[in-house]
Design an enzyme around this catalytic site. Structure first.
Site, short mmCIF file in Angstrom:
data_model
loop_
_atom_site.label_atom_id
_atom_site.label_comp_id
_atom_site.label_asym_id
_atom_site.label_seq_id
_atom_site.Cartn_x
_atom_site.Cartn_y
_atom_site.Cartn_z
N PRO A 14 0.79 -1.23 0.00
CA PRO A 14 0.00 0.00 0.00
C PRO A 14 0.83 1.28 0.00
O PRO A 14 1.89 1.35 0.63
CB PRO A 14 -0.82 -0.09 1.29
CG PRO A 14 -0.14 -1.12 2.11
CD PRO A 14 0.52 -2.06 1.17
N ASN A 15 0.29 2.24 -0.72
CA ASN A 15 0.82 3.60 -0.83
C ASN A 15 2.05 3.71 -1.74
O ASN A 15 2.49 4.82 -2.05
CB ASN A 15 1.13 4.21 0.55
CG ASN A 15 -0.11 4.28 1.42
OD1 ASN A 15 -1.10 4.88 1.02
ND2 ASN A 15 -0.09 3.62 2.57
N ARG A 22 4.76 11.01 -2.33
CA ARG A 22 4.56 11.06 -0.87
C ARG A 22 5.92 11.04 -0.17
O ARG A 22 6.79 10.26 -0.52
CB ARG A 22 3.67 9.93 -0.39
CG ARG A 22 4.35 8.60 -0.37
CD ARG A 22 3.79 7.65 0.67
NE ARG A 22 4.44 6.37 0.50
CZ ARG A 22 4.47 5.42 1.41
NH1 ARG A 22 3.90 5.57 2.56
NH2 ARG A 22 5.11 4.30 1.18
N TYR A 27 11.23 8.57 0.83
CA TYR A 27 11.13 7.54 -0.20
C TYR A 27 11.72 7.95 -1.56
O TYR A 27 11.76 7.14 -2.48
CB TYR A 27 9.66 7.13 -0.39
CG TYR A 27 9.05 6.54 0.87
CD1 TYR A 27 9.43 5.29 1.33
CD2 TYR A 27 8.11 7.25 1.60
CE1 TYR A 27 8.88 4.74 2.47
CE2 TYR A 27 7.55 6.71 2.76
CZ TYR A 27 7.94 5.46 3.20
OH TYR A 27 7.41 4.93 4.34
N ASN A 78 8.08 -5.76 -1.38
CA ASN A 78 8.05 -4.64 -0.45
C ASN A 78 6.60 -4.54 0.03
O ASN A 78 5.76 -3.94 -0.64
CB ASN A 78 8.47 -3.33 -1.11
CG ASN A 78 8.46 -2.18 -0.11
OD1 ASN A 78 7.96 -2.33 1.01
ND2 ASN A 78 9.00 -1.03 -0.51
N ALA A 81 3.35 -1.02 4.51
CA ALA A 81 2.83 -1.07 5.89
C ALA A 81 2.41 -2.48 6.30
O ALA A 81 2.43 -2.82 7.50
CB ALA A 81 1.66 -0.10 6.04
N ASP A 91 1.79 -16.00 5.88
CA ASP A 91 1.32 -17.37 5.67
C ASP A 91 1.37 -17.73 4.19
O ASP A 91 1.75 -18.86 3.83
CB ASP A 91 -0.11 -17.55 6.20
CG ASP A 91 -0.17 -17.64 7.72
OD1 ASP A 91 0.91 -17.73 8.35
OD2 ASP A 91 -1.28 -17.61 8.27
N GLU A 102 13.00 -9.55 0.78
CA GLU A 102 12.18 -8.44 1.31
C GLU A 102 12.93 -7.13 1.10
O GLU A 102 14.12 -7.04 1.42
CB GLU A 102 11.97 -8.72 2.81
CG GLU A 102 11.17 -7.67 3.55
CD GLU A 102 11.03 -8.04 5.04
OE1 GLU A 102 11.36 -9.19 5.44
OE2 GLU A 102 10.61 -7.15 5.81
N HIS A 104 12.84 -2.84 1.64
CA HIS A 104 12.27 -1.59 2.13
C HIS A 104 13.12 -0.45 1.60
O HIS A 104 14.36 -0.50 1.71
CB HIS A 104 12.28 -1.54 3.67
CG HIS A 104 11.56 -2.71 4.26
ND1 HIS A 104 10.20 -2.83 4.21
CD2 HIS A 104 12.03 -3.84 4.83
CE1 HIS A 104 9.86 -3.98 4.76
NE2 HIS A 104 10.94 -4.61 5.14
N ILE A 105 12.46 0.53 1.03
CA ILE A 105 13.18 1.66 0.45
C ILE A 105 13.91 2.44 1.55
O ILE A 105 15.07 2.81 1.41
CB ILE A 105 12.19 2.58 -0.31
CG1 ILE A 105 11.58 1.80 -1.49
CG2 ILE A 105 12.87 3.86 -0.77
CD1 ILE A 105 10.35 2.47 -2.10
N ARG A 111 13.59 4.35 11.98
CA ARG A 111 12.30 5.02 12.07
C ARG A 111 11.53 4.58 13.32
O ARG A 111 12.10 4.04 14.26
CB ARG A 111 11.53 4.78 10.77
CG ARG A 111 12.30 5.30 9.54
CD ARG A 111 11.56 5.06 8.25
NE ARG A 111 10.31 5.82 8.20
CZ ARG A 111 9.36 5.63 7.28
NH1 ARG A 111 9.54 4.71 6.34
NH2 ARG A 111 8.26 6.35 7.31
N ARG A 115 7.91 0.08 13.11
CA ARG A 115 8.45 -0.36 11.82
C ARG A 115 9.62 -1.34 11.98
O ARG A 115 10.17 -1.83 11.01
CB ARG A 115 8.91 0.84 10.98
CG ARG A 115 7.77 1.75 10.56
CD ARG A 115 8.26 2.86 9.63
NE ARG A 115 7.37 3.99 9.70
CZ ARG A 115 6.24 4.13 8.96
NH1 ARG A 115 5.92 3.21 8.10
NH2 ARG A 115 5.49 5.19 9.10
C1 DHK Z 1 7.25 1.53 2.92
C2 DHK Z 1 6.16 1.87 3.66
O1 DHK Z 1 5.06 2.34 3.07
C3 DHK Z 1 6.15 1.80 5.13
O2 DHK Z 1 4.88 1.49 5.65
C4 DHK Z 1 7.18 0.83 5.66
C5 DHK Z 1 8.43 0.86 3.52
C6 DHK Z 1 8.54 1.07 5.01
C7 DHK Z 1 9.69 1.21 2.76
O3 DHK Z 1 10.65 1.73 3.33
O4 DHK Z 1 9.75 0.91 1.57
O5 DHK Z 1 7.27 0.97 7.07
#
Ligand code: DHK
Length: 148
Positions: A14-15, A22, A27, A78, A81, A91, A102, A104-105, A111, A115
């Site tokens: 998401p997002n 954002r 990011y 990735n 959230a 699962d 995995e 994470h950017i 943070r 997280r």
């Molecule tokens: C991206 C998100 O949207 C956050 O909810 C994670 C992750 C971190 C990222 O760093 O790519 O906590």
């Protein structure tokens, strides 16, 4: 170079559709479409194929993991959230037999405390955090190594 028949799934939570817009201080300014293009170019160099997806819905991500079970060689994820909340994605990943990486950017460990915990890390073969969008490319190189 040998081309594996099955694609590497690159899944985004998401997002991340708002990447580049954002919180760019966290990011970056690159869009998810830019990331998808860079991954596709590197995949071609590595002799891999990819399927690149993003959803704001947990069930859609679970469904792509199930699809990867049948059709995918590896998963780069990735979960955004959902990293910190989703037993359902964990699962689903447990039901996938290939490599799981995995990404994470941001450096999630720098943070907020919530997280710092990742459900997905209980399954992931490797974790990359804080390398910006370059993390996806590093994960793709690692997938290539693990699939050889
Ligand atoms: C991206 C998100 O949207 C956050 O909810 C994670 C992750 C971190 C990222 O760093 O790519 O906590």
């Amino acid at each position: 170079m040998q081309v594996p028949k099955k694609p590497v799934y690159i899944l985004n939570g998401p997002n991340l559709n708002l990447l580049g817009k954002r919180q760019p201080e966290i990011y970056g300014r690159e869009t998810l479409a830019d990331v998808a293009d860079r991954c596709a170019a590197l995949a071609e160099d590595l002799g891999l194929t990819i399927r690149f997806h993003q959803s704001n819905h947990e069930g859609a991500i679970v469904d792509w993991v199930h699809e990867a079970r049948e059709q995918g060689a590896a998963i780069i994820i990735n979960p955004a959230a959902y990293t910190h909340t989703s037993v359902a994605i964990l699962d689903a990943l447990h039901a996938f037999e290939g490599p799981v990486l995995e990404v994470h950017i941001s450096n999630v460990h720098k943070r907020e405390g919530f997280r710092h915990h990742s459900y997905v890390s209980l399954r992931a073969d490797g974790v990359i955090a804080g390398f910006g969008t370059e993390g996806y490319l590093l994960a793709l190189r690692r997938a290539k190594t693990l699939l050889n």
